[in-house]
Design a protein around this motif. Structure first.
Motif, short mmCIF file in Angstrom:
data_model
loop_
_atom_site.label_atom_id
_atom_site.label_comp_id
_atom_site.label_asym_id
_atom_site.label_seq_id
_atom_site.Cartn_x
_atom_site.Cartn_y
_atom_site.Cartn_z
N UNK A 126 11.34 -1.63 28.81
CA UNK A 126 10.75 -2.44 29.88
C UNK A 126 9.54 -1.76 30.52
N UNK A 127 9.17 -0.58 30.00
CA UNK A 127 8.04 0.14 30.56
C UNK A 127 6.73 -0.57 30.22
N UNK A 128 5.67 -0.29 30.96
CA UNK A 128 4.38 -0.94 30.70
C UNK A 128 3.87 -0.67 29.29
N UNK A 129 3.13 -1.64 28.77
CA UNK A 129 2.46 -1.49 27.49
C UNK A 129 1.01 -1.13 27.82
N UNK A 130 0.52 -0.05 27.23
CA UNK A 130 -0.84 0.41 27.50
C UNK A 130 -1.75 0.10 26.32
N UNK A 131 -2.99 -0.27 26.64
CA UNK A 131 -4.00 -0.47 25.60
C UNK A 131 -5.34 -0.02 26.15
N UNK A 132 -6.17 0.49 25.26
CA UNK A 132 -7.50 0.94 25.66
C UNK A 132 -8.57 0.08 25.03
N UNK A 133 -9.68 -0.01 25.70
CA UNK A 133 -10.80 -0.78 25.19
C UNK A 133 -12.07 -0.31 25.88
N UNK A 134 -13.14 -1.03 25.64
CA UNK A 134 -14.42 -0.64 26.22
C UNK A 134 -14.39 -0.72 27.74
N UNK A 135 -13.57 -1.60 28.29
CA UNK A 135 -13.52 -1.76 29.74
C UNK A 135 -12.69 -0.70 30.44
N UNK A 136 -11.79 -0.05 29.72
CA UNK A 136 -10.94 0.97 30.32
C UNK A 136 -9.53 0.92 29.76
#
Length: 181
Positions: A87-97
């Motif tokens: 249930x922990x957050x899912x993280x993703x990276x991109x050009x915006x942050x």
């Protein structure tokens, strides 16, 4: 006759009310009524059996899954005695942050607890954790852009975008931090 309970006295066979609880004693006809109330977190933790004595605190982790009780309570589906990593957050990276996406309790359900997204470029070593308290509706808090939509009656779907400008040297770390006074 009516009155209140002092949460610290000792009684035969027990030692008063647990922290965060209050009680009211009343007599109705030939019945003695005791009403005990607690915070939303206290009520949640009390609903689970099998939590070891002394391990029901907000920062405790009785099942050693790496998720403190307080964060398990905040996230949809977390439990103090079951594995809560899912249930922990899912993280993703991109050009915006860096974006953290999670489902959690609505702000109105938190009682005296607070939850924030924190970010740092070096895990707080020389760049301290920057804190953005999760708001009750979509907003930008301390440079973090929150998009909040309803999930169900007591939970929200949250997307928190931490801008790339918070990344020194191109590195950015994010986490959720829960506190209860």
């Amino acid at each position: 006759i009516s009155g209140s309970i002092n949460p610290t006295p000792s009684f035969a066979g027990g030692n008063g009310l647990a922290n965060g609880r209050s009680g009211i004693i009343a007599i109705s006809g030939n019945r003695l009524l005791l009403t005990v109330t607690g915070t939303p977190y206290d009520n949640w933790i009390d609903s689970y059996s099998g939590v070891p004595a002394g391990q029901s605190g907000f920062a405790d982790d009785p099942n050693h899954d790496g998720v403190a009780n307080g964060l398990a309570w905040y996230m949809l589906g977390g439990t103090p005695m079951g594995a809560s990593q899912g249930v922990l957050p899912v993280a993703s990276g991109g050009h915006g942050g860096l974006t953290l996406v999670f489902i959690c309790l609505k702000a109105a359900e938190l009682g005296d607890a607070s939850v924030a997204v924190q970010y740092s470029s070096d895990l707080g070593v020389s760049d301290p954790w920057h804190t953005a308290t999760v708001p009750g509706s979509s907003a930008t808090v301390n440079n973090v852009s929150f998009t909040i939509t309803g999930y169900d009656a007591t939970h929200d779907h949250v997307s928190a975008l931490i801008p790339r400008s918070g990344a020194a040297g191109g590195v950015l770390y994010g986490r959720l931090h829960a506190e209860k006074p």
